[in-house]
Design a protein around this motif. Structure first.
Motif, PDB file in Angstrom:
ATOM      1  N   LYS A  91       0.841  -1.195   0.000  1.00  0.00           N
ATOM      2  CA  LYS A  91       0.000   0.000   0.000  1.00  0.00           C
ATOM      3  C   LYS A  91       0.881   1.253   0.000  1.00  0.00           C
ATOM      4  O   LYS A  91       1.939   1.230   0.616  1.00  0.00           O
ATOM      5  CB  LYS A  91      -0.919  -0.005   1.218  1.00  0.00           C
ATOM      6  CG  LYS A  91      -1.951  -1.111   1.155  1.00  0.00           C
ATOM      7  CD  LYS A  91      -2.835  -1.097   2.382  1.00  0.00           C
ATOM      8  CE  LYS A  91      -3.846  -2.242   2.305  1.00  0.00           C
ATOM      9  NZ  LYS A  91      -4.706  -2.273   3.486  1.00  0.00           N
ATOM     10  N   GLU A 144     -10.579   3.204  -6.977  1.00  0.00           N
ATOM     11  CA  GLU A 144     -10.909   2.076  -6.093  1.00  0.00           C
ATOM     12  C   GLU A 144      -9.754   1.789  -5.131  1.00  0.00           C
ATOM     13  O   GLU A 144      -9.971   1.591  -3.924  1.00  0.00           O
ATOM     14  CB  GLU A 144     -11.184   0.822  -6.918  1.00  0.00           C
ATOM     15  CG  GLU A 144     -12.468   0.851  -7.700  1.00  0.00           C
ATOM     16  CD  GLU A 144     -12.592  -0.300  -8.694  1.00  0.00           C
ATOM     17  OE1 GLU A 144     -13.664  -0.395  -9.315  1.00  0.00           O
ATOM     18  OE2 GLU A 144     -11.635  -1.095  -8.862  1.00  0.00           O
ATOM     19  N   LEU A 145      -8.541   1.763  -5.651  1.00  0.00           N
ATOM     20  CA  LEU A 145      -7.387   1.449  -4.806  1.00  0.00           C
ATOM     21  C   LEU A 145      -7.140   2.536  -3.768  1.00  0.00           C
ATOM     22  O   LEU A 145      -6.790   2.237  -2.624  1.00  0.00           O
ATOM     23  CB  LEU A 145      -6.143   1.244  -5.677  1.00  0.00           C
ATOM     24  CG  LEU A 145      -6.185   0.021  -6.579  1.00  0.00           C
ATOM     25  CD1 LEU A 145      -5.020   0.036  -7.558  1.00  0.00           C
ATOM     26  CD2 LEU A 145      -6.187  -1.262  -5.755  1.00  0.00           C
ATOM     27  N   ALA A 147      -9.420   4.506  -2.455  1.00  0.00           N
ATOM     28  CA  ALA A 147     -10.488   4.381  -1.455  1.00  0.00           C
ATOM     29  C   ALA A 147     -10.237   3.211  -0.510  1.00  0.00           C
ATOM     30  O   ALA A 147     -10.473   3.306   0.700  1.00  0.00           O
ATOM     31  CB  ALA A 147     -11.841   4.221  -2.148  1.00  0.00           C
ATOM     32  N   GLU A 148      -9.727   2.099  -1.050  1.00  0.00           N
ATOM     33  CA  GLU A 148      -9.462   0.919  -0.222  1.00  0.00           C
ATOM     34  C   GLU A 148      -8.242   1.107   0.674  1.00  0.00           C
ATOM     35  O   GLU A 148      -8.265   0.753   1.852  1.00  0.00           O
ATOM     36  CB  GLU A 148      -9.242  -0.308  -1.115  1.00  0.00           C
ATOM     37  CG  GLU A 148     -10.494  -0.789  -1.827  1.00  0.00           C
ATOM     38  CD  GLU A 148     -10.199  -1.837  -2.891  1.00  0.00           C
ATOM     39  OE1 GLU A 148      -9.066  -2.377  -2.925  1.00  0.00           O
ATOM     40  OE2 GLU A 148     -11.105  -2.115  -3.706  1.00  0.00           O
ATOM     41  N   ASP A 149      -7.165   1.638   0.118  1.00  0.00           N
ATOM     42  CA  ASP A 149      -5.900   1.724   0.858  1.00  0.00           C
ATOM     43  C   ASP A 149      -5.808   2.946   1.749  1.00  0.00           C
ATOM     44  O   ASP A 149      -5.081   2.937   2.744  1.00  0.00           O
ATOM     45  CB  ASP A 149      -4.712   1.735  -0.117  1.00  0.00           C
ATOM     46  CG  ASP A 149      -4.548   0.420  -0.860  1.00  0.00           C
ATOM     47  OD1 ASP A 149      -5.242  -0.562  -0.522  1.00  0.00           O
ATOM     48  OD2 ASP A 149      -3.722   0.369  -1.793  1.00  0.00           O
ATOM     49  N   PRO A 151      -8.568   4.983   3.345  1.00  0.00           N
ATOM     50  CA  PRO A 151      -9.999   5.265   3.592  1.00  0.00           C
ATOM     51  C   PRO A 151     -10.282   6.659   4.145  1.00  0.00           C
ATOM     52  O   PRO A 151     -11.422   7.117   4.085  1.00  0.00           O
ATOM     53  CB  PRO A 151     -10.416   4.174   4.576  1.00  0.00           C
ATOM     54  CG  PRO A 151      -9.163   3.642   5.155  1.00  0.00           C
ATOM     55  CD  PRO A 151      -8.072   3.876   4.165  1.00  0.00           C
TER      56      PRO A 151
END
Length: 195
Positions: A91, A144-145, A147-149, A151
């Motif tokens: 990340k 997407e990445l 938002a996921e990694d 937050p």
């Protein structure tokens, strides 16, 4: 379900091509990338692939269908490479895009196939939707990445837009300014992601 490309009302399933059609797609892909789409005619593709024009028309409908298939096939071949790099990355995984583009820069000879095609084709061309889809998926995956990694990022979409422009700009200009431009872009992106 197979990988399909729309040509007019016809759907071409790229997973169900005959050996002759695969050869046409392989040869056309190389010629379109190296020489451009407009300069390469179906006579040249048929001669280089040693497959008759009727086979080309039967499988792809026309040259426009073949161009759309070329770009879709390129996406379908490249996307799993990207996803593998994302899966192996630490990340923030959005940086994996810069690594994949830097690897691509070592072997490509004429820049981004999608930007090259967009420069040659009218927006009404059947392949233009394939170009838009590819670029949209890159930008969407970045968001997407993020938002996921990360937050706590207030606006992942906006940050993805910045990274997308940085990534695409560095890739589009690396042949002018050198491959180091992608490394520099990655550093800037890392700074933006770690704020």
């Amino acid at each position: 379900m197979g990988r399909e490309v729309g040509v007019d009302d016809q759907r071409i399933d790229l997973d169900d091509l005959t050996p002759g059609a695969r050869k046409i797609l392989e040869v056309a892909s190389e010629l379109f990338y190296e020489q451009g789409i407009h300069p390469v005619g179906v006579d040249t593709i048929a001669a280089e692939s040693k497959v008759t024009k009727p086979i080309l028309y039967k499988n792809f409908g026309n040259k426009d269908g073949l161009v759309a298939a070329y770009l879709r096939h390129r996406h379908d071949t490249w996307w799993p490479v990207l996803e593998a790099a994302i899966a192996a990355a630490e990340k923030p995984r959005a940086l994996a895009f810069f690594d994949v583009y830097a690897e691509d820069a070592k072997t490509i000879t004429r820049g981004c196939a999608y930007l090259n095609a967009a420069a040659e084709l009218a927006e009404e061309h059947p392949a233009y939707s394939v170009i838009r889809r590819h670029k949209h998926l890159v930008r969407t995956r970045l968001a997407e990445l993020i938002a996921e990694d990360l937050p706590d990022t207030p606006d992942p979409g906006s940050l993805a837009d910045h990274l997308f422009l940085l990534l695409e700009g560095a890739f589009a200009h690396h042949r002018i300014y050198g491959a180091g431009l992608l490394a520099e872009g990655r550093e800037i992106a890392e700074g933006l992601l770690r704020r």
